[in-house]
Motif scaffolding. Structure first.
Motif, PDB file in Angstrom:
ATOM      1  N   GLN A 195      43.497  45.078  52.550  1.00 44.04           N
ATOM      2  CA  GLN A 195      43.979  43.580  52.957  1.00 44.04           C
ATOM      3  C   GLN A 195      42.867  42.622  53.155  1.00 44.04           C
ATOM      4  O   GLN A 195      43.038  41.681  52.626  1.00 44.04           O
ATOM      5  CB  GLN A 195      44.933  43.840  54.234  1.00 44.04           C
ATOM      6  CG  GLN A 195      45.374  42.676  54.675  1.00 44.04           C
ATOM      7  CD  GLN A 195      46.282  41.812  53.938  1.00 44.04           C
ATOM      8  OE1 GLN A 195      47.172  42.453  53.329  1.00 44.04           O
ATOM      9  NE2 GLN A 195      46.299  40.401  53.933  1.00 44.04           N
ATOM     10  N   ILE A 196      41.698  43.225  53.821  1.00 38.55           N
ATOM     11  CA  ILE A 196      40.738  41.862  54.183  1.00 38.55           C
ATOM     12  C   ILE A 196      40.097  41.470  52.962  1.00 38.55           C
ATOM     13  O   ILE A 196      39.869  40.542  52.783  1.00 38.55           O
ATOM     14  CB  ILE A 196      39.853  42.823  55.305  1.00 38.55           C
ATOM     15  CG1 ILE A 196      40.621  42.928  56.565  1.00 38.55           C
ATOM     16  CG2 ILE A 196      38.458  41.737  55.492  1.00 38.55           C
ATOM     17  CD1 ILE A 196      39.837  43.722  57.527  1.00 38.55           C
ATOM     18  N   GLN A 197      39.621  42.356  52.225  1.00 38.21           N
ATOM     19  CA  GLN A 197      38.846  42.210  51.107  1.00 38.21           C
ATOM     20  C   GLN A 197      39.798  41.512  49.900  1.00 38.21           C
ATOM     21  O   GLN A 197      39.227  40.565  49.230  1.00 38.21           O
ATOM     22  CB  GLN A 197      38.210  43.219  50.443  1.00 38.21           C
ATOM     23  CG  GLN A 197      37.130  43.884  51.550  1.00 38.21           C
ATOM     24  CD  GLN A 197      36.113  43.140  51.917  1.00 38.21           C
ATOM     25  OE1 GLN A 197      35.708  42.007  51.181  1.00 38.21           O
ATOM     26  NE2 GLN A 197      35.445  43.446  53.011  1.00 38.21           N
ATOM     27  N   PHE A 198      40.714  41.873  49.629  1.00 36.15           N
ATOM     28  CA  PHE A 198      41.663  41.414  48.663  1.00 36.15           C
ATOM     29  C   PHE A 198      42.783  40.905  48.674  1.00 36.15           C
ATOM     30  O   PHE A 198      43.606  40.306  48.055  1.00 36.15           O
ATOM     31  CB  PHE A 198      42.128  42.734  47.669  1.00 36.15           C
ATOM     32  CG  PHE A 198      40.920  43.363  46.977  1.00 36.15           C
ATOM     33  CD1 PHE A 198      40.325  42.848  46.077  1.00 36.15           C
ATOM     34  CD2 PHE A 198      40.510  44.504  47.776  1.00 36.15           C
ATOM     35  CE1 PHE A 198      39.025  43.585  45.447  1.00 36.15           C
ATOM     36  CE2 PHE A 198      39.349  45.270  47.126  1.00 36.15           C
ATOM     37  CZ  PHE A 198      38.566  44.869  45.821  1.00 36.15           C
ATOM     38  N   ASN A 199      43.161  40.595  50.236  1.00 37.18           N
ATOM     39  CA  ASN A 199      44.110  39.767  50.722  1.00 37.18           C
ATOM     40  C   ASN A 199      45.575  40.055  49.997  1.00 37.18           C
ATOM     41  O   ASN A 199      46.628  39.151  50.014  1.00 37.18           O
ATOM     42  CB  ASN A 199      43.946  38.177  50.311  1.00 37.18           C
ATOM     43  CG  ASN A 199      44.670  37.430  51.492  1.00 37.18           C
ATOM     44  OD1 ASN A 199      45.103  37.893  52.453  1.00 37.18           O
ATOM     45  ND2 ASN A 199      44.777  36.251  51.070  1.00 37.18           N
ATOM     46  N   THR A 200      45.813  41.515  49.674  1.00 42.63           N
ATOM     47  CA  THR A 200      47.230  41.762  49.044  1.00 42.63           C
ATOM     48  C   THR A 200      47.286  43.180  49.278  1.00 42.63           C
ATOM     49  O   THR A 200      46.263  43.968  49.257  1.00 42.63           O
ATOM     50  CB  THR A 200      47.509  41.500  47.579  1.00 42.63           C
ATOM     51  OG1 THR A 200      48.827  41.653  47.524  1.00 42.63           O
ATOM     52  CG2 THR A 200      46.310  41.779  46.774  1.00 42.63           C
ATOM     53  N   VAL A 209      43.677  43.177  40.642  1.00 45.19           N
ATOM     54  CA  VAL A 209      42.474  42.201  41.279  1.00 45.19           C
ATOM     55  C   VAL A 209      41.524  43.286  41.531  1.00 45.19           C
ATOM     56  O   VAL A 209      40.226  43.045  41.248  1.00 45.19           O
ATOM     57  CB  VAL A 209      42.857  41.551  42.612  1.00 45.19           C
ATOM     58  CG1 VAL A 209      43.753  40.449  42.440  1.00 45.19           C
ATOM     59  CG2 VAL A 209      43.227  42.432  43.778  1.00 45.19           C
ATOM     60  N   ILE A 210      41.525  44.768  41.549  1.00 45.18           N
ATOM     61  CA  ILE A 210      40.395  45.576  42.191  1.00 45.18           C
ATOM     62  C   ILE A 210      39.367  45.709  40.749  1.00 45.18           C
ATOM     63  O   ILE A 210      38.411  45.507  41.285  1.00 45.18           O
ATOM     64  CB  ILE A 210      41.090  47.023  42.452  1.00 45.18           C
ATOM     65  CG1 ILE A 210      41.618  46.584  43.793  1.00 45.18           C
ATOM     66  CG2 ILE A 210      39.981  47.922  42.419  1.00 45.18           C
ATOM     67  CD1 ILE A 210      41.942  47.981  44.666  1.00 45.18           C
ATOM     68  N   PRO A 211      39.864  45.696  39.626  1.00 48.71           N
ATOM     69  CA  PRO A 211      38.884  45.737  38.467  1.00 48.71           C
ATOM     70  C   PRO A 211      37.944  44.675  38.491  1.00 48.71           C
ATOM     71  O   PRO A 211      36.677  44.732  38.142  1.00 48.71           O
ATOM     72  CB  PRO A 211      39.643  45.864  37.266  1.00 48.71           C
ATOM     73  CG  PRO A 211      41.044  46.262  37.647  1.00 48.71           C
ATOM     74  CD  PRO A 211      41.480  45.861  38.972  1.00 48.71           C
TER      75      PRO A 211
END
Lengths: 644, 478
Positions: A195-200, A209-211
């Motif tokens: 949540q902190i790093q990708f905000n979802t 988004v992770i890739p």
């Protein structure tokens, strides 16, 4: 119907919730009615789930474009959570499997739990479990999924400790809860990091988004940490080494619970979750190797323990741990398809064997040692022969279900090794050896329990229809469930895959190898435990290698090691910290509490009950307020006045 | 002057209902038939609630700008009516056994609600004051309704005198503002201030307005009346005083301070923050030492006023949303708790926390509702109170971080005195183990409040979104 099922997929978990509430609040005093409510709701869920699954599997569009709908659950600036439903072939398969096994187990339980004083409550818990598990499967958001994840953990706890009068059951329930909590905590940290790093926390958004993590300023190191933390949850829940210790003890629960929760559904949630998050793991190759290693090691490790165990359910429990290791291994080598295929077939043959074991225990009044049984197949033909089907399936004899899925795992591991992963050969060796041991220990159980001379059991008789009917259904499924994933008609991997669909040529040599290993295992078991009436050879083997035998029989002393660790290290450390706690922490806390309480006592006297005091305070406050306001505003006023 | 009656539909029907209930009470001969008045009022109120919901979106002003109707007033109308319905539903048992004159009781409650609605729908100070007094006088009557009970009379007397004082201060403040700004219309005041009608008298007037409204919402240091009045008043009246009067006063505070004095926001937010902090402190700390559950809940309600004031400190859309959300969920937690209190008093004749021993065995539903209500007030997730507090405190994280910390620490403190009651209910053995049978309507109220508190905690989004829309519309309409 299919349209309806797809649009109202949330009804699948909701129906068992309703039956849970109905039983707890309304029908609890009427046992039969309660079970009818639970089974009715479960049947509804199953029908919905199967038409939903049909809809998904007949429409190839779902493979690339999952059905996803969600609604806003919580929202504030910078943080929104959408709760929703995500249906793709994998979750459709799980919905179908979970609701079917849950339905069969509930039917079985009407016979098995008959006469139990908490009969209604048992069905209420089973319903709650089914609801949580079905909810977990279709969650589209990690936070939502985590809540269901914890709920299935709670249900597991309640059901393991269902016989509250048994000390061992209570202890086992606590052990399960605490051990899985260790993993859940890591997983929660992983979720928070995401949540902190990708905000979802939405699964589809994360997958998108992770890739691109590098562009978002997330370092590979941090992503590795997230993946490993996240993996801790599945390690604990799916009984992987070294957090597997709770699963064998969990057999203290009623047998239907072992079949449903600790074989077919909850324990595979970890596998399912890693599969769902595979897009995270593939970005960090190191973490996949960890997954594969843990899986391969657990598979072999648990199989070597299962070889010497004496309690019928414990053998099956270690067998479950071992098979879960297989599934993790498949994920670790990057094959979602093989892993979930084994999950699918395993659910049927393992549930079958547990329920059959329950039938045996039911007949023998809970005498659990396999060495004290024998020749039961004559008295209990349905239980016996269905168990044999399960044994053939797990050993990997074609065309039974286990053969296809295990073969698939061996195949993907072999290909993984051949594509330049040196460790892959080790994994393959582990997997192959496990296959041999699996065939051996299951058939050891079968020969000891169902064949050979009858022991003095006078009143043994076959279980009622409510118990044998689910066995028959599961036996049929254990026979045919693998046929949708044969190398020739590989429907399975076109439906469920990660990345490109696997479409290898049938590897006949590997098939031959796995059949030979299985036959060797069965053959060895036959020689040691069936042909040899007195089991002299088996006994003398144990006597000859006491160290090895004890290592296996005592489960590698892991429980003892953990106990020693908690007694000595944790308790010892705790004693030191305790001093700190009672003097410093308690001092401060008690001081603060006393201060708070004291001020409360003091303030109480302000409330005199006298009108004059009240009026006085009111006017004083008005006065102070007015003065303070004017002083405070003087500057601002001058400023504002200047502007105008 | 053109009067748009369609905007006044709730008010007119409430007035008619109040008068009808009153007249019916006079005509109906026997005491027993008077008991039907509660049901009659309830049916009438449900119809009015439906009418109010149906007229959602009716906007405009009438009576030459003296009376307003917008989303904001609709929201608070629905809130007040919901509270009234729950109070009447939950108190039927209590009223039948503890109160003699049903006809005046129900009609006075309805008139108090009418007062609230007029108060927060007012477009000018005169109408506002009219509504406020209608509400206050009705509550004075209701507080002393148990005329044979000393405590009830004492509470009524105290409320009469202190409310009189506060009204005087408020009226003085209103007149000062009128003198300085040259108008009594809320909208025009804002315009005049923007054009530079600046005057120290305005500041004095504002301070007095804060005192006057602070009294109504029982914010410290204007809270002294609350514990005595809450304790003495008949319990359903206490519940309605705690939710209805408070929520309506918060609506007026928003209307006046954001509507008329938004320009001077810098000056008053600091003071409101101070009041909020003091209310949280005094409310939570004094609640510690209480042995009577109604007094404990009174101090808790002072603390809750402090929490809600935090939303006003923010003085923006998120703050208004927070106030509206919290006021709404507070209705359910408070009425749930007070319904249990009145049912227990009805059966045991005691409000002492010690007499709640073993309530979980005697009346499981009541114990569970009290537990959930109190956990919600303490702000434990996943209950509605947690979400409400979150929405309130998140608004001031930027500018008043100390207030957030204070709120969090004191919420923690509050868990102690809430859970003390829970401990007594669930751990202690009852002195008299006989089951305590709840009235059927009271049980219904308990189920409703329980469901609402759980639902709004688990799935707050619909209400939050509604409050957000209303807040945006309110600020846009200024």
């Amino acid at each position: 119907m299919i349209e309806f099922a797809l649009n109202y997929a949330w009804l699948v978990p909701l129906l068992p919730v309703l039956s849970f509430l109905t039983i707890v609040f309304l029908t609890r005093p009427w046992a039969r009615l309660s079970s009818a409510v639970a089974i009715g709701a479960m049947l509804g869920s199953f029908l919905l789930a199967s038409s939903l699954a049909w809809g998904v599997f007949t429409n190839p569009a779902f493979i690339e474009e999952p059905l996803h709908y969600s609604l806003r659950w919580l929202g504030m600036e910078g943080f929104t959570v959408n709760a929703g439903i995500l249906i793709d072939p994998a979750s459709a398969m799980m919905l179908f499997m979970v609701s079917l096994v849950a339905l069969l187990v509930q039917i079985y339980s009407t016979g098995y739990m008959k006469g139990d004083p908490h009969y209604s409550l048992f069905f209420a818990y089973l319903s709650l479990f089914a609801a949580s598990m079905l909810g977990l499967v279709i969650s589209s958001n990690l936070l939502q999924m985590f809540i269901f994840w914890e709920l299935v953990g709670l249900c597991s706890y309640l059901l393991i400790g269902f016989y509250t009068y048994k000390v061992s059951a209570r202890e086992a329930a606590k052990k399960a809860f605490i051990t899985t909590r260790i993993g859940d905590f890591g997983m929660l940290l992983g979720i928070l990091f995401l949540q902190i790093q990708f905000n979802t926390l939405d699964l589809l958004e994360l997958a998108a988004v992770i890739p691109n993590f590098a562009q978002l300023g997330v370092s590979l190191g941090l992503l590795t940490l997230i993946a490993i933390l996240f993996f801790l949850g599945p390690v604990a829940k799916s009984g992987q080494f070294p957090l597997h210790v709770w699963l064998p003890d969990a057999m203290e629960g009623p047998t239907p619970v072992s079949a449903l929760i600790h074989a077919a559904t909850m324990v595979v949630a970890g596998v399912y979750l890693v599969g769902r998050m595979l897009f995270l793991f593939v970005e960090v190759p190191g973490s996949l190797t960890v997954v594969a290693f843990i899986g391969a090691f657990t598979a072999l490790f648990a199989a070597t323990i299962a070889v010497t165990q004496r309690e019928i359910k414990r053998i099956l429990a270690y067998s479950t741990v071992s098979q879960l290791g297989y599934m993790m291994l498949a994920l670790g080598v990057g094959s979602l398809s093989a892993s979930l295929f084994h999950l699918w077939t395993h659910a049927f043959f393992k549930a079958l064997m547990f329920l059959a074991a329950g039938s045996v225990l039911h007949a023998l009044h809970n005498k659990a040692d396999v060495w004290e049984m024998g020749g039961l197949i004559r008295k209990m033909p349905i239980t016996g022969w269905t168990f044999v089907v399960g044994g053939l399936a797990i050993a990997g004899i074609p065309p039974f279900a286990g053969f296809w899925s295990k073969d698939e795992i061996l195949l993907v591991t072999w290909e993984y090794a051949r594509h330049g992963h040196a460790l892959g050969y080790l994994f393959f060796a582990f997997a192959a050896l496990t296959a041999f041991l699996t065939a051996f220990y299951i058939w050891r159980l079968i020969f000891l329990v169902f064949f050979g001379p009858e022991k003095a059991n006078d009143h043994v008789h076959e279980s009622p229809l409510s118990m044998t009917l689910p066995l028959l259904v599961l036996a049929v499924l254990s026979g045919v469930a693998g046929l949708i994933g044969t190398p020739w008609t590989n429907l399975w991997s076109t439906w469920i895959h990660f990345g490109d669909a696997h479409s290898g040529e049938p590897a006949y040599l590997l098939m031959l190898l796995s059949v030979v290993l299985a036959l060797a295992g069965i053959g060895l078991a036959f020689i040691l435990y069936c042909k040899d009436q007195d089991k002299q050879a088996a006994r003398s083997l144990a006597k000859k290698y006491p160290a090895l035998y004890n290592l296996s029989y005592r489960k590698y002393y892991i429980d003892e090691a953990y106990t020693w660790f908690t007694r000595k290290i944790v308790d010892g450390g705790a004693k030191v910290i305790y001093l700190f706690d009672i003097y410093l922490v308690d001092g401060v806390v008690n001081g603060l509490a006393a201060l708070t309480k004291g001020s409360g006592q003091g303030l109480k006297y302000l409330q005199t009950g006298k009108l004059q005091t009240y009026a006085l305070i009111f006017f004083l406050a008005v006065l102070v307020l007015t003065v303070a306001f004017n002083l405070d505003s003087a500057n601002a006023l001058a400023h504002l006045g200047g502007v105008k | 002057m053109n009067i748009d009656f369609s905007l006044l539909i709730t008010e007119i029907s409430l007035a008619i209902l109040g008068l009808t209930v009153f007249t019916l009470g006079l005509i109906l001969p026997a005491k027993s038939s008077q008991k039907g008045l509660g049901t009659f009022s309830l049916c009438g109120l449900l119809v009015i609630l439906a009418l109010t919901i149906a007229s959602w979106g009716n906007q405009g002003e009438t009576l030459g700008g003296m009376y307003l109707a917008d989303y904001f007033t609709s929201f608070f109308k629905i809130l007040s009516l919901t509270a009234l319905i729950l109070v009447i539903l939950g108190s039927k048992n209590y009223v039948n056994s503890q109160i003699e004159n049903h006809l005046e009781y129900y009609s006075t409650l309805i008139f108090a609600t009418l007062g609230m609605i007029i108060m927060f729908s007012a477009g000018d100070f005169i109408t506002l004051y009219l509504g406020l007094e209608l509400m206050t006088i009705s509550f004075i009557v209701l507080t002393s309704f148990r005329r044979t009970n000393g405590k009830s009379l004492e509470a009524g007397m105290k409320y009469l005198l202190l409310a009189g004082l506060s009204s005087a201060v408020l009226l003085y403040g209103l007149s000062l503002v009128y003198g300085a700004a040259g108008t009594v219309f809320i909208k025009e005041i804002a315009g005049n201030i923007a054009q530079g009608y600046f005057n120290p008298l305005l500041i004095v007037g504002l301070a007095m307005l804060i005192a006057g409204f602070g009294f109504k919402i029982s914010a410290a240091p204007f809270h002294m009346w609350a514990p005595d009045v809450y304790e003495g008043a008949p319990t359903p009246v206490t519940a309605f005083l705690a939710v209805g009067s408070k929520a309506a006063s918060f609506a007026v505070l928003i209307r006046v301070f954001l509507g008329a004095f938004l320009e001077m926001q810098e000056q008053w937010t600091m003071l409101i923050a101070f009041l909020a902090a003091l209310s949280m402190l005094i409310g939570n700390l004094t609640a510690f030492a209480q042995t009577n559950i109604k007094r404990m809940l009174a101090f808790s309600s002072i603390a809750q006023a402090g929490y809600i004031l935090v939303g006003l400190v923010a003085a923006n859309e998120a703050g208004i949303k927070g106030v509206m959300f919290y006021s709404f969920i507070y209705v359910f937690a408070t009425i749930g708790a007070f319904t249990v209190v009145s049912e227990v008093y009805n059966k045991t004749g005691s409000d002492d926390i010690a007499d709640y021993a073993g309530l979980s065995q005697r009346a499981p539903l009541a114990a569970v509702v009290l537990l959930i209500s109190m956990l919600s007030m303490a702000g434990i997730p996943p209950l509605a109170g947690f979400t409400g507090k979150y929405y309130l405190f998140i608004t001031v994280v930027q500018d008043y971080l100390w207030l957030v910390y204070l709120g969090l620490i004191l919420s923690m403190v509050s868990v102690y005195y809430y859970l003390r009651v829970v401990l007594v209910m669930f751990r202690d053995e009852p002195a008299d183990p006989a089951p305590l049978k709840l009235g059927s309507t009271a049980s219904l109220t308990l189920w409703l409040t329980l469901a609402a508190t759980l639902f709004l905690g688990i799935y707050p989004w619909p209400l939050a979104k509604l409050a957000n829309t209303v807040a945006i519309a309110f600020l846009a309409g200024l």
